[in-house]
Motif scaffolding. Structure first.
Motif, PDB file in Angstrom:
ATOM      1  N   UNK A  99     -24.919   7.165 -23.933  1.00  0.00           N
ATOM      2  CA  UNK A  99     -26.351   6.955 -24.150  1.00  0.00           C
ATOM      3  C   UNK A  99     -26.781   7.813 -25.326  1.00  0.00           C
ATOM      4  N   UNK A 100     -27.472   7.193 -26.288  1.00  0.00           N
ATOM      5  CA  UNK A 100     -27.949   7.934 -27.456  1.00  0.00           C
ATOM      6  C   UNK A 100     -29.427   7.626 -27.693  1.00  0.00           C
ATOM      7  N   UNK A 101     -30.170   8.537 -28.308  1.00  0.00           N
ATOM      8  CA  UNK A 101     -31.545   8.215 -28.701  1.00  0.00           C
ATOM      9  C   UNK A 101     -31.527   7.091 -29.728  1.00  0.00           C
ATOM     10  N   UNK A 102     -32.380   6.102 -29.562  1.00  0.00           N
ATOM     11  CA  UNK A 102     -32.395   4.960 -30.483  1.00  0.00           C
ATOM     12  C   UNK A 102     -32.614   5.413 -31.921  1.00  0.00           C
ATOM     13  N   UNK A 103     -33.410   6.462 -32.125  1.00  0.00           N
ATOM     14  CA  UNK A 103     -33.708   6.933 -33.484  1.00  0.00           C
ATOM     15  C   UNK A 103     -32.484   7.517 -34.177  1.00  0.00           C
ATOM     16  N   UNK A 104     -31.440   7.865 -33.408  1.00  0.00           N
ATOM     17  CA  UNK A 104     -30.232   8.437 -33.991  1.00  0.00           C
ATOM     18  C   UNK A 104     -29.158   7.379 -34.263  1.00  0.00           C
ATOM     19  N   UNK A 105     -29.412   6.149 -33.867  1.00  0.00           N
ATOM     20  CA  UNK A 105     -28.448   5.086 -34.124  1.00  0.00           C
ATOM     21  C   UNK A 105     -28.451   4.686 -35.594  1.00  0.00           C
ATOM     22  N   UNK A 106     -27.300   4.349 -36.111  1.00  0.00           N
ATOM     23  CA  UNK A 106     -27.164   3.876 -37.488  1.00  0.00           C
ATOM     24  C   UNK A 106     -26.680   2.429 -37.437  1.00  0.00           C
ATOM     25  N   UNK A 107     -27.544   1.453 -37.700  1.00  0.00           N
ATOM     26  CA  UNK A 107     -27.117   0.055 -37.665  1.00  0.00           C
ATOM     27  C   UNK A 107     -26.013  -0.202 -38.691  1.00  0.00           C
ATOM     28  N   UNK A 108     -24.962  -0.876 -38.263  1.00  0.00           N
ATOM     29  CA  UNK A 108     -23.866  -1.226 -39.164  1.00  0.00           C
ATOM     30  C   UNK A 108     -23.576  -2.716 -39.015  1.00  0.00           C
ATOM     31  N   UNK A 113     -29.612  -6.200 -27.427  1.00  0.00           N
ATOM     32  CA  UNK A 113     -28.248  -6.207 -26.906  1.00  0.00           C
ATOM     33  C   UNK A 113     -27.333  -6.961 -27.867  1.00  0.00           C
ATOM     34  N   UNK A 114     -26.187  -6.375 -28.149  1.00  0.00           N
ATOM     35  CA  UNK A 114     -25.240  -6.996 -29.063  1.00  0.00           C
ATOM     36  C   UNK A 114     -25.240  -6.394 -30.453  1.00  0.00           C
ATOM     37  N   UNK A 115     -26.270  -5.611 -30.792  1.00  0.00           N
ATOM     38  CA  UNK A 115     -26.278  -4.932 -32.090  1.00  0.00           C
ATOM     39  C   UNK A 115     -25.111  -3.958 -32.165  1.00  0.00           C
ATOM     40  N   UNK A 116     -24.615  -3.727 -33.363  1.00  0.00           N
ATOM     41  CA  UNK A 116     -23.547  -2.756 -33.559  1.00  0.00           C
ATOM     42  C   UNK A 116     -24.125  -1.514 -34.223  1.00  0.00           C
ATOM     43  N   UNK A 156     -22.996 -10.421 -37.856  1.00  0.00           N
ATOM     44  CA  UNK A 156     -22.994 -11.368 -36.742  1.00  0.00           C
ATOM     45  C   UNK A 156     -24.433 -11.670 -36.368  1.00  0.00           C
ATOM     46  N   UNK A 157     -24.635 -12.828 -35.782  1.00  0.00           N
ATOM     47  CA  UNK A 157     -25.985 -13.228 -35.382  1.00  0.00           C
ATOM     48  C   UNK A 157     -26.464 -12.364 -34.223  1.00  0.00           C
ATOM     49  N   UNK A 158     -27.694 -11.890 -34.326  1.00  0.00           N
ATOM     50  CA  UNK A 158     -28.257 -11.056 -33.261  1.00  0.00           C
ATOM     51  C   UNK A 158     -28.552 -11.888 -32.021  1.00  0.00           C
ATOM     52  N   UNK A 159     -28.266 -11.307 -30.848  1.00  0.00           N
ATOM     53  CA  UNK A 159     -28.586 -12.003 -29.612  1.00  0.00           C
ATOM     54  C   UNK A 159     -30.006 -11.635 -29.191  1.00  0.00           C
ATOM     55  N   UNK A 160     -30.764 -12.629 -28.778  1.00  0.00           N
ATOM     56  CA  UNK A 160     -32.101 -12.361 -28.287  1.00  0.00           C
ATOM     57  C   UNK A 160     -32.033 -11.848 -26.853  1.00  0.00           C
ATOM     58  N   UNK A 161     -33.066 -11.129 -26.456  1.00  0.00           N
ATOM     59  CA  UNK A 161     -33.156 -10.661 -25.080  1.00  0.00           C
ATOM     60  C   UNK A 161     -34.435 -11.194 -24.463  1.00  0.00           C
ATOM     61  N   UNK A 162     -34.466 -11.249 -23.147  1.00  0.00           N
ATOM     62  CA  UNK A 162     -35.668 -11.719 -22.468  1.00  0.00           C
ATOM     63  C   UNK A 162     -36.722 -10.619 -22.507  1.00  0.00           C
ATOM     64  N   UNK A 163     -37.924 -10.958 -22.926  1.00  0.00           N
ATOM     65  CA  UNK A 163     -38.999  -9.985 -22.994  1.00  0.00           C
ATOM     66  C   UNK A 163     -39.557  -9.755 -21.596  1.00  0.00           C
ATOM     67  N   UNK A 164     -39.201  -8.636 -20.993  1.00  0.00           N
ATOM     68  CA  UNK A 164     -39.762  -8.285 -19.687  1.00  0.00           C
ATOM     69  C   UNK A 164     -40.732  -7.138 -19.938  1.00  0.00           C
TER      70      UNK A 164
END
Length: 407
Positions: free
Chosen positions: A162-171, A144-147, A35-43
């Motif tokens: 809530x998980x550490x980002x480094x432990x996420x597995x993009x699918x 936001x929106x990544x799986x 799916x297309x990734x959703x952009x987020x506002x850079x704050x």
């Protein structure tokens, strides 16, 4: 009810950005977002991003919490309503769609892994869902929106984790089949590779072969050119095992396992992938060939007892191993994390190419129906321990939602 939290930050830049992931377990070959990734506002000065409108993040959620140490999962675990957590700088807030059930869930609820951890604490090791919130550092690799799929040290049995980002597995998408790879698939892949020393033409025995991890041990042994024997408890499971390449399924409810092995494999078996324990482990030891290797990845038959260990007559074990120059080794996945990324990458590629079957059991054939909602986790655990599952037991936490985010 909408979360009262707001997207926080002293200033927000006008540019919309989409940043590529880097490091961690990302960038697995053969895995591309569907799916297309959703952009987020850079704050630039924000502490975290939360997709409130798109994901309708509530202020509270349901979570399974271990409130009493016990091997009886229903006695140990309680459903509680708690605030939805906010991710830290390098963390992701995941809205769980599916969670995986493991035999070791009751070992965790009994406090057997880390006696220093006292209740209350979260239950559940693995989940898959959408990123609905993330910290500033985590936004360099996710949006936001990544799986993502993940496994960790507890807390997956919740509507949000809530998980550490480094432990996420993009699918590429939220499919329960990906959950089968995180623990069950990785255990079989690494254990056989590191401890099995499989050689073409050898004979491999897989116990509980139609279960969550057994299904993978069968397939990986076949890929290594081995003759595979698989134990199971029904003709339906025997049929499934044949479909994934098992040469000799043995339905122990209709066949005498010991007699069958002695008659059909008089020279013994070269490798045993064992997860049952007790009398099955004793039989496995007795069935080893000269220079045979027995890999213990669990002993589920004892987990529901007070000790957690099934009775095992091991008094003559040293003699039996010595007489056959055989070996017996244990495997615990956290001790082989260095092998994890390569294992997951390889399995993801095999699955993408249609070379790996990842059987999922969501309870469609269970008496009370499909496992949907956190409360059904209790049924799912009972179902697995009754030996009724075919493949990996998975619970659907929540149905998919339409993407309404304007971020």
């Amino acid at each position: 009810m909408s979360n009262p939290l707001l997207l926080r930050g002293s200033r927000a830049a006008a540019a919309l950005i989409g940043r590529r992931r880097a490091g961690g377990t990302d960038g697995l070959p053969g895995v591309r977002p569907a799916v297309q990734r959703r952009f987020i506002i850079d704050t630039s000065y924000s502490t975290h991003f939360m997709d409130f409108k798109g994901s309708s993040i509530p202020s509270s959620m349901k979570k399974l919490v271990v409130t009493k140490l016990s091997q009886d999962f229903r006695e140990a675990v309680t459903v509680r309503t708690v605030p939805v957590p906010t991710p830290g700088d390098a963390e992701l807030l995941v809205r769980n769609r599916f969670v995986g059930i493991n035999a070791s869930d009751i070992n965790y609820s009994a406090g057997r892994y880390d006696p220093s951890v006292k209740p209350p604490f979260g239950a559940g090791f693995e989940g898959i869902g959408e990123v609905v919130g993330l910290g500033l550092s985590a936004s360099s690799r996710y949006t936001v929106g990544d799986t993502v799929a993940y496994f960790g040290s507890g807390g997956a049995f919740a509507e949000y984790t809530v998980i550490p980002a480094k432990e996420g597995v993009p699918v590429p998408c939220v499919k329960p089949e990906f959950l089968t790879l995180l623990v069950s698939g990785a255990t079989a892949y690494i254990a056989l590779k590191r401890l099995g020393d499989l050689a073409n033409g050898e004979t491999v025995l897989v116990t509980a072969a139609a279960g969550g991890t057994g299904q993978f041990a069968v397939q990986f042994a076949k890929r290594a050119g081995c003759h595979v024997i698989g134990t199971c408890s029904s003709d339906e499971k025997a049929g499934f095992l044949k479909s994934i390449g098992c040469d000799r399924p043995i339905n122990y409810s209709t066949e005498d396992l010991a007699k069958t092995l002695r008659k059909e494999y008089p020279k013994g078996v070269d490798v045993v992938y064992e997860s049952v324990g007790g009398s099955v482990l004793e039989l496995a030891v007795n069935s080893l060939a000269n220079k045979g290797r027995l890999i213990v990845i669990g002993f589920i038959s004892g987990y529901q007892t007070a000790s957690g260990i099934a009775p095992f007559k091991g008094g003559t074990l040293p003699v039996k191993l010595l007489q056959k120059s055989a070996s017996m080794r244990g495997f615990f996945l956290p001790h082989f994390i260095g092998d994890y990324k390569e294992a997951l990458s390889s399995m993801m590629q095999m699955f993408a190419k249609g070379e790996l079957v990842c059987e999922v059991d969501c309870g469609d054939m269970a008496e009370e129906g499909r496992f949907v909602g956190l409360e059904s986790i209790f049924r799912a655990v009972d179902y697995m321990y009754a030996g009724r599952n075919l493949g990996k037991v998975v619970v659907e936490v929540a149905p998919p939602t339409a993407d309404k985010s304007k971020l």
